[in-house]
Design an enzyme around this catalytic site. Structure first.
Site, short mmCIF file in Angstrom:
data_model
loop_
_atom_site.label_atom_id
_atom_site.label_comp_id
_atom_site.label_asym_id
_atom_site.label_seq_id
_atom_site.Cartn_x
_atom_site.Cartn_y
_atom_site.Cartn_z
CE1 TYR A 174 1.02 -0.19 4.45
CE2 TYR A 174 -0.38 2.73 4.47
CZ TYR A 174 1.07 1.56 4.89
OH TYR A 174 1.35 1.19 6.46
CG LEU A 191 8.15 2.77 4.85
CD1 LEU A 191 8.11 1.61 3.71
CD2 LEU A 191 7.18 3.46 4.36
CD GLU A 198 10.53 2.07 10.04
OE1 GLU A 198 10.28 3.06 9.57
OE2 GLU A 198 10.13 0.62 9.72
CE LYS A 218 3.25 3.17 3.14
NZ LYS A 218 3.47 3.46 4.60
N1 DCS Z 1 7.92 3.99 8.59
C1 DCS Z 1 6.32 3.27 8.93
C2 DCS Z 1 6.69 2.09 9.28
C3 DCS Z 1 5.76 3.88 8.34
O1 DCS Z 1 4.21 2.79 8.30
C4 DCS Z 1 5.67 4.77 8.23
C5 DCS Z 1 4.47 5.53 7.05
C6 DCS Z 1 6.55 5.32 7.26
C7 DCS Z 1 7.72 4.72 8.09
C8 DCS Z 1 6.91 7.01 6.43
O2 DCS Z 1 7.00 7.09 5.70
P1 DCS Z 1 6.11 8.14 4.97
O3 DCS Z 1 7.41 9.56 5.01
O4 DCS Z 1 6.39 7.82 3.36
O5 DCS Z 1 4.82 8.24 5.19
N2 DCS Z 1 3.15 5.34 7.62
C9 DCS Z 1 1.47 5.64 6.50
C10 DCS Z 1 0.73 5.56 6.78
O6 DCS Z 1 0.64 4.09 6.75
N3 DCS Z 1 0.39 6.07 7.66
O7 DCS Z 1 0.18 7.21 7.11
C11 DCS Z 1 1.62 6.95 6.28
#
Ligand code: DCS
Length: 274
Positions: free
Chosen positions: A31, A198, A174, A142
């Site tokens: 996703y 990620l 993270e 992701k």
């Molecule tokens: N790490 C994880 C585990 C994440 O799920 C996300 C974003 C990030 C880092 C940050 O990545 P981005 O800067 O590309 O958003 N998660 C998305 C989510 O599930 N909801 O909003 C953002």
């Protein structure tokens, strides 16, 4: 609510998912979440590249190329306009009788829809807790399998804090849905973009801003102790942008206020929005 369902725009009632969709039964899919500011996608190409990469890593071929997908997404926000919000999209391997191996024949199912924010996500200084990173070793994908992240966020919610920060042993990876940065002696540290995190699109924007501002950056892992003794901590994500974290596990970070570098990185981030 309009749903982009493969190539079609459908109402929510018309868009139905089969109970043997592998996304539903195995979490077999990937996703993306893309922020929309003033009706325009932010970092669209970077997100679509990452979607393609995530899908490729689990051997799903997207049912369209990037140009077609972009055109479809534009059509979606034309028909279902959003001022400030995001688009969520996912692609699963498709529908097949339940069996672990990939089916010989299945067509990927792609779904995307938008959300308009009623209130802007808070970027007020937040609090976090540590939690052991129990996830698999391909956090760079992701994937729809978010149980580790869901349990961590739930743990944070139950402690009345804003984020759960993962660690593998002593090493910070993270956040449950964010990347984590610390500042120590004017140097910005964040975990390297390997299989354990990620590679956040916002993380990349932050690193590019830090570079423009002449801030020294080290993409190196740091420990829980390093974090607790740092000068500044912040998290980054599509929805939370750049958010200061001023307390972790009940320990105040530095003076307990948003740090100087965090504030200047966020100011520059805001300047980059369309
Ligand atoms: N790490 C994880 C585990 C994440 O799920 C996300 C974003 C990030 C880092 C940050 O990545 P981005 O800067 O590309 O958003 N998660 C998305 C989510 O599930 N909801 O909003 C953002």
């Amino acid at each position: 609510m309009l749903i982009l369902f493969n190539h079609d725009l459908l109402s929510r009632d018309e868009a139905t998912i089969d109970i043997e969709d592998r996304g539903y039964q195995f979490g077999d899919g990937v996703y993306e979440v893309i922020r929309i500011y003033n009706g325009v996608f932010f970092e669209l190409e970077a997100h679509l590249d990452r979607l393609e990469r995530s899908a490729g890593e689990i051997k799903i071929a997207l049912p369209f190329n990037q140009e077609e997908l972009k055109a479809n997404l534009e059509k979606l926000i034309e028909q279902d306009p959003v001022q400030s919000g995001h688009v969520y999209m996912q692609v699963t391997r498709g529908v097949a009788p339940r069996n672990h191996p990939f089916p010989a024949q299945a067509d990927p199912v792609f779904v995307a829809y938008t959300k308009e924010y009623e209130t802007e996500p808070s970027r007020a200084p937040g609090r976090a807790v540590f939690t052991e990173d129990i996830r698999w070793l391909r956090c760079d994908i992701k994937s729809l399998n978010l149980l580790g992240n869901v349990l961590a966020k739930q743990f944070a919610n139950e402690q009345n804090v804003d984020e759960a920060i993962f660690h593998r042993g002593e090493w910070i990876t993270e956040g449950s849905s964010t990347n984590v940065f610390i500042v120590k002696n004017k140097t910005l540290y964040t975990h390297p973009a390997n299989h354990l995190i990620l590679d956040g699109i916002t993380r990349r924007v932050v690193l590019s801003i830090a570079n423009d501002l002449g801030i020294k950056v080290k993409e190196e892992a740091f420990t829980k102790q390093d974090l607790l003794e740092s000068d500044e901590v912040f998290i980054s994500s599509t929805t939370q942008e750049v958010r200061p974290i001023v307390e972790v596990d009940g320990v105040r970070i530095a003076d307990g206020k948003e740090g100087e570098l965090t504030a200047s990185i966020h100011a520059e981030f805001t300047g980059r929005l369309s």
